[in-house]
Design a protein around this motif. Structure first.
Motif, PDB file in Angstrom:
ATOM      1  N   HIS A 511      34.626 -29.659  41.959  1.00 54.82           N
ATOM      2  CA  HIS A 511      34.381 -28.965  42.958  1.00 54.82           C
ATOM      3  C   HIS A 511      33.079 -29.141  43.618  1.00 54.82           C
ATOM      4  CE1 HIS A 511      30.776 -27.165  40.397  1.00 54.82           C
ATOM      5  NE2 HIS A 511      31.513 -27.555  39.392  1.00 54.82           N
ATOM      6  N   ASN A 539      39.159 -28.184  43.060  1.00 55.77           N
ATOM      7  CA  ASN A 539      40.010 -28.819  42.656  1.00 55.77           C
ATOM      8  C   ASN A 539      40.604 -28.893  41.260  1.00 55.77           C
ATOM      9  OD1 ASN A 539      40.668 -30.815  44.965  1.00 55.77           O
ATOM     10  ND2 ASN A 539      38.432 -31.152  44.656  1.00 55.77           N
ATOM     11  N   GLN A 543      46.528 -29.811  39.798  1.00 58.96           N
ATOM     12  CA  GLN A 543      46.524 -30.161  41.447  1.00 58.96           C
ATOM     13  C   GLN A 543      46.727 -28.965  42.193  1.00 58.96           C
ATOM     14  OE1 GLN A 543      50.201 -32.693  40.844  1.00 58.96           O
ATOM     15  NE2 GLN A 543      48.994 -34.553  41.103  1.00 58.96           N
ATOM     16  N   VAL A 545      44.730 -26.699  44.674  1.00 56.65           N
ATOM     17  CA  VAL A 545      43.568 -26.902  45.370  1.00 56.65           C
ATOM     18  C   VAL A 545      43.113 -25.621  46.225  1.00 56.65           C
ATOM     19  CG1 VAL A 545      42.106 -27.927  47.471  1.00 56.65           C
ATOM     20  CG2 VAL A 545      43.805 -29.102  46.005  1.00 56.65           C
TER      21      VAL A 545
END
Length: 724
Positions: A511, A539, A543, A545
């Protein structure tokens, strides 16, 4: 001082002229001792004798260990083809994750194996091939050190076989389908594996996590037992024939029928230099552009999709910057028929590349547009480890044209020319990248303030991303064959980002914050625009985001502008507008059957108004044969009269059905109430043999209220790739 200068010089030399990072990773390739059949089964003796690349390194989520999923690669060759086989083992019995059987798939949403070849070993240009776990092919050209252009398409074959423990990719790539230097016995090579069920990306030669596995700076070496055989006579003709009918209902025109033929030809002048010719080209099978809600003050950019313009396209299209392009191939032949054209492109040797294009368009009687010739020359010279210097000349010339002779028709320019040079920096370890460009234009009656200059420099490490860019575009700089939506300005654009990596294992992988500022001045350095955005990015290890941002914007209008682009009214030149806004973005896990991306923006707008924007992209896959996607954008704008409240909807459902990896059907619908249009585009493609297709394309445009047909078209097109 002399000692300090020597230290700085040595450091800079190490940055741009360092040794190849992964030269110690070597895979030896030997000529096949037996015939190889492409069936996904390694039962030939050639495979048993081949060298093996294994023990892959993890790239994502972290790049500090070997991969958990095992992958093994073998390569061999004969006089015609390069052969590759990849055995992709599974951690446990689990169904593969793919979107469909469509070619050139979305990398992050498919279990896949892809490899990257650098036949000149120049760490800059190359080719990429691969497939997803269901057998859908991937191919493209690599440029600028590892960017992939997947619009490139050529002849090769592959098969994928699956069982409970692994999936196997086997392929044959003809030497005629790629470009390489005669006599060279060392190529750059790397292999990439993505297994999204365990959220792991890996590579044979290790690649730092901040870079794509396509980064040619981190390739290993493919060592040939002898120089690859010459491709021999390489001549291909791709004729087409089409029939079609179209009708403009809104103009009450009669149906117009089409019967056309034409052809492209590819002539290999050497193993690394290609001549492309086209006569009466047709691009009716090209997919329609994805529409956007236009709230911009300047022209929007839509990418090139036409196949003829795409091979070695980086030589032509990547000169300059996103908004300062001296050449943009979509200026040629859209709405104007092309008579013929030629393009010479490729590598002269390890250090020199050339791109030379000449296109001739037809005269248009209705508008008085003269026949025009478009000529482009691009030369590129490699310097240091991965950097280069590039020269470009662009000429647009009206043929047999006398401006003003017919006073009932619009005036067109007699000529427009651009000449320029740029230096592209790419350090040996890929940490430093940048470019510096200088261009001048030549047009009738314009002889001053016709220069443009731009430069940028970026440093990207595991933790830091620091970048600077500036642009200076003259008032009279004119690139009629380029894309320069704004002139007479000076722009500066610094940005800084930092990533934290938690020391304890948890859901958050990394992050960190990112701040970006963009400031515009006019040619006299008067302040006209600025925008500053502070963003924080998370992140997750799976996976996912997520990011949040806040920003401040200021605009001083340089000309009248309708902030809704809907012809209600305009804000006056010189008026000043400032607002704050905030937003967030969320990208779901790619390993789910249902994937979605969500974005939201709330805050101020022109004339002390407000704007809310919601965007959603949702997809569901029925593996491996179909995927359904829906893109939707909603803008709610509240302003003083006469604009009041304006709502814009842009909705685009899409259905992709891949019956096999050779038969595809796509339906794409777009509803855009800003343009008062509903667009329907359907395309059936049958690839009945490599690089040869039959297309059925149907297009409809409707007025949404009341619902009625604007125009309609149907095309049947047949192409055939014949080569010596």
């Amino acid at each position: 001082m002399k000692r300090l200068f020597l230290i700085v010089f040595v450091a800079c030399s190490a940055i741009v002229y360092g040794q190849k990072k992964n030269a110690a990773f070597q895979l030896h390739i030997q000529k096949a001792a037996s015939a190889v059949t492409i069936d996904g089964i390694m039962n030939e003796s050639a495979w048993q004798q081949a060298d093996v690349a294994k023990n892959f390194f993890m790239v994502l989520p972290m790049d500090t260990s070997h991969a958990r999923v095992a992958t093994e690669i073998r390569m061999t060759y004969d006089n015609e083809n390069i052969y590759v086989v990849a055995v992709c083992y599974l951690l446990k019995k689990t169904p593969y994750m793919v979107e469909s059987l469509r070619r050139d798939f979305n990398f992050g949403k498919n279990d896949n194996f892809i490899f990257f070849m650098d036949p000149f070993n120049d760490l800059t240009n190359g080719f990429t091939f691969g497939a997803n776990a269901a057998g859908a092919q991937w191919d493209g050209m690599l440029y600028e050190g590892g960017k992939a252009d997947l619009n490139w398409d050529n002849k090769w074959i592959s098969v994928v076989k699956n069982d409970d423990e692994k999936w196997v990719f086997e392929a044959a790539i003809p030497f005629k389908s790629i470009r390489y230097k005669k006599g060279i016995t060392t190529w750059g090579i790397n292999f990439s594996r993505l297994d999204i069920s365990v959220a792991e990306k890996s590579a044979w030669a290790p690649v730092p996590r901040q870079f794509p596995t396509a980064s040619l700076a981190y390739t290993g070496n493919l060592i040939w037992d002898a120089a690859p055989p010459e491709a021999g006579a390489n001549f291909a003709v791709i004729p087409y024939a089409l029939g079609g009918v179209s009708k403009a209902y809104d103009k009450e025109d009669k149906a117009a029928y089409r019967k056309d033929i034409g052809a492209d030809a590819k002539i290999g002048l050497s193993s690394s230099l290609n001549l492309d010719l086209t006569v009466n080209p047709d691009f009716s099978q090209v997919e329609v552009d994805k529409q956007v809600t236009n709230l911009d003050r300047f022209e929007l950019f839509f990418p090139e999709r036409r196949q003829f313009f795409l091979e070695n396209n980086d030589l032509f299209a990547n000169f300059g910057y996103a908004n300062v392009r001296p050449f943009f191939s979509r200026r040629i032949g859209l709405g104007v028929p092309i008579n013929f054209g030629a393009r010479l492109s490729g590598s002269l040797n390890k250090n020199w590349r050339i791109g030379l294009m000449d296109m001739q368009t037809k005269h248009v009687d209705e508008t008085g547009l003269p026949a025009q010739n478009f000529a482009v020359l691009a030369l590129q010279r490699r310097v240091f480890a991965r950097s280069n210097i590039r020269f470009m000349f662009v000429n647009k010339q009206s043929v047999n044209y006398d401006p003003g002779k017919d006073t009932t028709k619009p005036l067109y320019s007699r000529y427009n020319r651009n000449i320029g040079v740029e230096y592209n920096l790419a350090s040996a370890n890929n940490l430093w990248n940048g470019k510096a460009m200088l261009m001048k234009s030549f047009s009738p009656g314009k002889a001053d303030k016709d220069f443009t200059h731009a430069a940028n420099l970026q440093y990207a490490s595991r933790h830091w991303l620091v970048a600077w860019q500036h642009e200076i575009v003259g008032k009279n700089f004119n690139a009629e064959v380029g894309y320069v939506p704004r002139r007479d300005y000076v722009k500066v654009n610094p940005s800084v980002a930092y990533l934290f990596f938690p020391k304890t294992y948890g859901k958050i992988l990394s992050h960190g914050p990112k701040i970006t500022s963009t400031v515009f001045f006019n040619g006299s350095f008067g302040h006209t625009d600025d925008e500053t955005i502070l963003q924080y990015i998370f992140n997750k290890r799976d996976q996912t985001v997520f990011d949040v941002w806040a920003g401040n914007s200021y605009v001083k209008l340089l000309q009248p502008f309708d902030p809704t682009n809907s012809n209600k009214d305009t804000l006056a030149t010189g008026t000043q507008h400032r607002w704050n806004a905030w937003g967030l973005d969320y990208f779901s896990r790619p390993q789910q059957l249902l994937t979605y991306n969500l974005s939201a923006r709330f805050g101020g707008y022109y004339a002390e108004g407000t704007r809310a924007n919601l965007i959603a992209d949702i997809g569901y896959r029925f593996q491996p044969y179909a995927s359904i996607a829906l893109s939707a954008s909603y803008n709610h704008i509240k302003m003083p009269a006469p604009w009041n409240i304006t709502d814009f909807w842009l909705i685009g459902p899409r259905i992709d059905i891949t019956f096999t990896n050779k038969l595809f059907f796509t339906t794409f619908v777009q509803y855009n109430n800003q343009q008062q249009n509903i667009n329907l585009n359907t395309r059936l493609q049958w690839r009945y043999r490599p690089a040869s297709d039959l297309f059925l394309v149907y297009t409809d445009n409707y007025y949404p209220a009341p619902l009625s047909v604007r125009n309609r078209a149907f095309v049947l097109k047949f192409t055939y790739w014949w080569n010596s």
